[in-house]
Design a protein around this motif. Structure first.
Motif, PDB file in Angstrom:
ATOM      1  N   MET A 179       0.848  -1.195   0.000  1.00  0.00           N
ATOM      2  CA  MET A 179       0.000   0.000   0.000  1.00  0.00           C
ATOM      3  C   MET A 179       0.886   1.248   0.000  1.00  0.00           C
ATOM      4  O   MET A 179       1.847   1.313   0.777  1.00  0.00           O
ATOM      5  CB  MET A 179      -0.885  -0.021   1.260  1.00  0.00           C
ATOM      6  CG  MET A 179      -1.765   1.198   1.393  1.00  0.00           C
ATOM      7  SD  MET A 179      -2.760   1.156   2.915  1.00  0.00           S
ATOM      8  CE  MET A 179      -4.159   0.209   2.384  1.00  0.00           C
ATOM      9  N   GLU A 224       2.531  10.526   5.731  1.00  0.00           N
ATOM     10  CA  GLU A 224       3.681   9.631   5.877  1.00  0.00           C
ATOM     11  C   GLU A 224       4.704   9.857   4.757  1.00  0.00           C
ATOM     12  O   GLU A 224       5.913   9.737   4.968  1.00  0.00           O
ATOM     13  CB  GLU A 224       3.231   8.162   5.912  1.00  0.00           C
ATOM     14  CG  GLU A 224       4.354   7.245   6.408  1.00  0.00           C
ATOM     15  CD  GLU A 224       3.935   5.807   6.620  1.00  0.00           C
ATOM     16  OE1 GLU A 224       2.794   5.437   6.245  1.00  0.00           O
ATOM     17  OE2 GLU A 224       4.761   5.032   7.154  1.00  0.00           O
ATOM     18  N   ARG A 237      13.811  11.703   8.785  1.00  0.00           N
ATOM     19  CA  ARG A 237      13.846  10.270   8.443  1.00  0.00           C
ATOM     20  C   ARG A 237      15.282   9.838   8.131  1.00  0.00           C
ATOM     21  O   ARG A 237      15.724   8.755   8.517  1.00  0.00           O
ATOM     22  CB  ARG A 237      12.912   9.993   7.247  1.00  0.00           C
ATOM     23  CG  ARG A 237      12.916   8.558   6.784  1.00  0.00           C
ATOM     24  CD  ARG A 237      12.310   7.613   7.817  1.00  0.00           C
ATOM     25  NE  ARG A 237      12.581   6.220   7.544  1.00  0.00           N
ATOM     26  CZ  ARG A 237      12.735   5.269   8.476  1.00  0.00           C
ATOM     27  NH1 ARG A 237      12.623   5.562   9.758  1.00  0.00           N
ATOM     28  NH2 ARG A 237      12.967   4.034   8.139  1.00  0.00           N
ATOM     29  N   GLY A 265      11.484  -1.521  -0.932  1.00  0.00           N
ATOM     30  CA  GLY A 265      10.724  -0.345  -0.468  1.00  0.00           C
ATOM     31  C   GLY A 265      11.631   0.793  -0.060  1.00  0.00           C
ATOM     32  O   GLY A 265      11.530   1.326   1.047  1.00  0.00           O
ATOM     33  N   ASP A 278      10.976   0.415  -5.256  1.00  0.00           N
ATOM     34  CA  ASP A 278       9.792   0.857  -4.515  1.00  0.00           C
ATOM     35  C   ASP A 278       8.648   0.889  -5.527  1.00  0.00           C
ATOM     36  O   ASP A 278       8.880   1.183  -6.703  1.00  0.00           O
ATOM     37  CB  ASP A 278      10.032   2.269  -3.943  1.00  0.00           C
ATOM     38  CG  ASP A 278       9.053   2.615  -2.843  1.00  0.00           C
ATOM     39  OD1 ASP A 278       9.461   2.602  -1.663  1.00  0.00           O
ATOM     40  OD2 ASP A 278       7.872   2.891  -3.165  1.00  0.00           O
ATOM     41  N   PRO A 279       7.422   0.580  -5.101  1.00  0.00           N
ATOM     42  CA  PRO A 279       6.324   0.628  -6.067  1.00  0.00           C
ATOM     43  C   PRO A 279       5.897   2.051  -6.420  1.00  0.00           C
ATOM     44  O   PRO A 279       5.202   2.260  -7.421  1.00  0.00           O
ATOM     45  CB  PRO A 279       5.180  -0.101  -5.345  1.00  0.00           C
ATOM     46  CG  PRO A 279       5.511  -0.035  -3.903  1.00  0.00           C
ATOM     47  CD  PRO A 279       7.002   0.061  -3.805  1.00  0.00           C
ATOM     48  N   SER A 290       7.623  -4.372  -6.697  1.00  0.00           N
ATOM     49  CA  SER A 290       7.045  -4.810  -5.423  1.00  0.00           C
ATOM     50  C   SER A 290       7.860  -5.961  -4.839  1.00  0.00           C
ATOM     51  O   SER A 290       8.361  -6.821  -5.576  1.00  0.00           O
ATOM     52  CB  SER A 290       5.608  -5.283  -5.647  1.00  0.00           C
ATOM     53  OG  SER A 290       5.142  -5.947  -4.491  1.00  0.00           O
ATOM     54  N   ALA A 291       7.917  -5.998  -3.508  1.00  0.00           N
ATOM     55  CA  ALA A 291       8.642  -7.064  -2.825  1.00  0.00           C
ATOM     56  C   ALA A 291       7.938  -8.414  -2.957  1.00  0.00           C
ATOM     57  O   ALA A 291       8.515  -9.441  -2.615  1.00  0.00           O
ATOM     58  CB  ALA A 291       8.817  -6.700  -1.352  1.00  0.00           C
ATOM     59  N   LEU A 332      13.395  -1.306   5.426  1.00  0.00           N
ATOM     60  CA  LEU A 332      13.191  -0.329   6.501  1.00  0.00           C
ATOM     61  C   LEU A 332      11.739   0.114   6.509  1.00  0.00           C
ATOM     62  O   LEU A 332      11.324   0.897   5.637  1.00  0.00           O
ATOM     63  CB  LEU A 332      14.125   0.870   6.292  1.00  0.00           C
ATOM     64  CG  LEU A 332      15.625   0.556   6.181  1.00  0.00           C
ATOM     65  CD1 LEU A 332      16.425   1.805   5.831  1.00  0.00           C
ATOM     66  CD2 LEU A 332      16.136  -0.074   7.461  1.00  0.00           C
ATOM     67  N   GLN A 333      10.972  -0.431   7.427  1.00  0.00           N
ATOM     68  CA  GLN A 333       9.564  -0.035   7.605  1.00  0.00           C
ATOM     69  C   GLN A 333       8.742  -0.297   6.349  1.00  0.00           C
ATOM     70  O   GLN A 333       7.974   0.554   5.901  1.00  0.00           O
ATOM     71  CB  GLN A 333       9.481   1.454   7.997  1.00  0.00           C
ATOM     72  CG  GLN A 333      10.140   1.774   9.319  1.00  0.00           C
ATOM     73  CD  GLN A 333       9.441   1.098  10.500  1.00  0.00           C
ATOM     74  OE1 GLN A 333       8.234   0.860  10.475  1.00  0.00           O
ATOM     75  NE2 GLN A 333      10.192   0.763  11.523  1.00  0.00           N
ATOM     76  N   VAL A 334       8.882  -1.489   5.790  1.00  0.00           N
ATOM     77  CA  VAL A 334       8.221  -1.795   4.522  1.00  0.00           C
ATOM     78  C   VAL A 334       7.188  -2.920   4.647  1.00  0.00           C
ATOM     79  O   VAL A 334       6.047  -2.776   4.169  1.00  0.00           O
ATOM     80  CB  VAL A 334       9.277  -2.177   3.452  1.00  0.00           C
ATOM     81  CG1 VAL A 334       8.605  -2.577   2.144  1.00  0.00           C
ATOM     82  CG2 VAL A 334      10.233  -1.027   3.219  1.00  0.00           C
ATOM     83  N   ILE A 376       2.691  -3.960   3.245  1.00  0.00           N
ATOM     84  CA  ILE A 376       2.382  -4.896   2.163  1.00  0.00           C
ATOM     85  C   ILE A 376       1.252  -5.828   2.600  1.00  0.00           C
ATOM     86  O   ILE A 376       1.360  -6.492   3.642  1.00  0.00           O
ATOM     87  CB  ILE A 376       3.641  -5.715   1.792  1.00  0.00           C
ATOM     88  CG1 ILE A 376       4.772  -4.755   1.385  1.00  0.00           C
ATOM     89  CG2 ILE A 376       3.326  -6.692   0.670  1.00  0.00           C
ATOM     90  CD1 ILE A 376       6.083  -5.439   1.039  1.00  0.00           C
TER      91      ILE A 376
HETATM   92  C1  LIG Z   1       7.309   3.804   5.614  1.00  0.00           C
HETATM   93  S1  LIG Z   1       7.908   3.862   3.978  1.00  0.00           S
HETATM   94  C2  LIG Z   1       9.620   3.538   4.232  1.00  0.00           C
HETATM   95  C3  LIG Z   1      10.476   4.028   3.107  1.00  0.00           C
HETATM   96  C4  LIG Z   1      11.977   3.798   3.300  1.00  0.00           C
HETATM   97  N1  LIG Z   1      12.288   2.390   3.413  1.00  0.00           N
HETATM   98  C5  LIG Z   1      12.476   4.525   4.529  1.00  0.00           C
HETATM   99  O1  LIG Z   1      12.903   3.858   5.480  1.00  0.00           O
HETATM  100  O2  LIG Z   1      12.463   5.762   4.559  1.00  0.00           O
HETATM  101  C6  LIG Z   1       7.308   2.345   3.271  1.00  0.00           C
HETATM  102  C7  LIG Z   1       7.702   2.168   1.825  1.00  0.00           C
HETATM  103  O3  LIG Z   1       7.252   0.867   1.398  1.00  0.00           O
HETATM  104  C8  LIG Z   1       6.843   0.983   0.074  1.00  0.00           C
HETATM  105  N2  LIG Z   1       5.989  -0.150  -0.296  1.00  0.00           N
HETATM  106  C9  LIG Z   1       4.650  -0.278  -0.215  1.00  0.00           C
HETATM  107  N3  LIG Z   1       4.251  -1.455  -0.726  1.00  0.00           N
HETATM  108  C10 LIG Z   1       5.379  -2.104  -1.150  1.00  0.00           C
HETATM  109  C11 LIG Z   1       5.626  -3.350  -1.805  1.00  0.00           C
HETATM  110  N4  LIG Z   1       4.632  -4.174  -2.136  1.00  0.00           N
HETATM  111  N5  LIG Z   1       6.907  -3.676  -2.088  1.00  0.00           N
HETATM  112  C12 LIG Z   1       7.933  -2.847  -1.758  1.00  0.00           C
HETATM  113  N6  LIG Z   1       7.747  -1.646  -1.157  1.00  0.00           N
HETATM  114  C13 LIG Z   1       6.498  -1.286  -0.851  1.00  0.00           C
HETATM  115  C14 LIG Z   1       6.134   2.339   0.019  1.00  0.00           C
HETATM  116  O4  LIG Z   1       5.989   2.845  -1.285  1.00  0.00           O
HETATM  117  C15 LIG Z   1       7.066   3.182   0.884  1.00  0.00           C
HETATM  118  O5  LIG Z   1       8.063   3.824   0.132  1.00  0.00           O
END
Ligand SMILES: C[S@@+](CC[C@H](N)C(=O)[O-])C[C@H]1O[C@@H](n2cnc3c(N)ncnc32)[C@H](O)[C@@H]1O
Length: 203
Positions: free
Chosen positions: A1, A7, A16, A44, A67-68, A98-99, A115-117, A121
């Motif tokens: 998502m 955010e 960040r 991500g 990243d998506p 996407s992961a 990191l926070q990814v 999902i």
């Molecule tokens: C909270 S942010 C963290 C971004 C970065 N890793 C950081 O630490 O600043 C979460 C990230 O996960 C990505 N994300 C969402 N769905 C994903 C997916 N299916 N596969 C990989 N990344 C995804 C979002 O687009 C977003 O950039």
């Protein structure tokens, strides 16, 4: 998502960057040492602070990231080009993806960084399986994650958008990693709102 505007702003700003450098990376370094000479994949990657830290603080040789979110991918590419990180290392390859379906062969990476990814999902278990697939035996996964205690918090959780069902506790995350073939090397944090985990891919 994808992220909501609040955010998105939070993870694109200087605060960040400091959190990644001074909070996430020291925990990973304590749990597993650096990654000198290794190939790192960041899932991500957002606007690229993890890529920067992987080169500078983990001493990666090569960093790939995706990243998506198109806008995040553009920001990450721009900041990598501007920063001059690549004087001594190859440019990070950054793509939209996407992961849950990583376009890489099996056992292609030494380290996967997230990191926070995963909590963003919907099918985070499929993402864990993909991480296991692209890591070589003996490779490591380094994750910082927000847990269900944070996502369901009546105040904190309301500021951000996350998939609502099947979020995880620290125990559930560790169990899924173990089921996908990881040995847990260690965790940091109290495991209520946030956790930091390093796991080793078993042969
Ligand atoms: C909270 S942010 C963290 C971004 C970065 N890793 C950081 O630490 O600043 C979460 C990230 O996960 C990505 N994300 C969402 N769905 C994903 C997916 N299916 N596969 C990989 N990344 C995804 C979002 O687009 C977003 O950039």
């Amino acid at each position: 998502m994808l992220l909501n505007p609040f955010e998105r702003r939070l993870v694109s700003g200087g605060l960040r960057r400091q959190v990644v450098r001074h909070w996430d990376m020291p925990r990973f370094l304590k749990l597993s040492g650096d990654c000198a000479g290794q190939r790192i994949l960041e899932i991500g990657c957002g606007r690229g602070f993890g890529i920067e830290a992987a080169y500078e603080l983990l001493h990666a040789k090569v960093v790939h990231a995706f990243d998506p979110d198109d806008a995040m991918v553009s920001l990450a590419r721009q900041s990598m080009t501007r920063s001059g990180y690549f004087k001594n290392s190859p440019p990070a390859r950054i793509w939209q993806g996407s992961a849950t379906g990583i376009p890489a062969p099996d056992a292609d990476y030494d380290v996967v960084l997230g990191l926070q990814v995963l909590h963003h999902i919907q099918d985070w278990r499929a993402a864990v399986a993909e991480i296991a697939r692209v890591l070589r035996p003996g490779g490591r996964v380094m994750l910082s994650e927000s847990l269900i205690g944070f996502i369901d918090h009546p105040i904190l959780g309301r500021w951000m958008d996350h998939p609502a069902d099947d979020r995880f506790t620290q125990r559930q995350l560790l169990e899924e990693l173990e089921q996908c073939g990881f040995r847990i090397l260690g965790t940091k944090g109290r495991g209520v709102w946030m956790t930091w985990v390093v796991g080793e891919r078993l042969p």
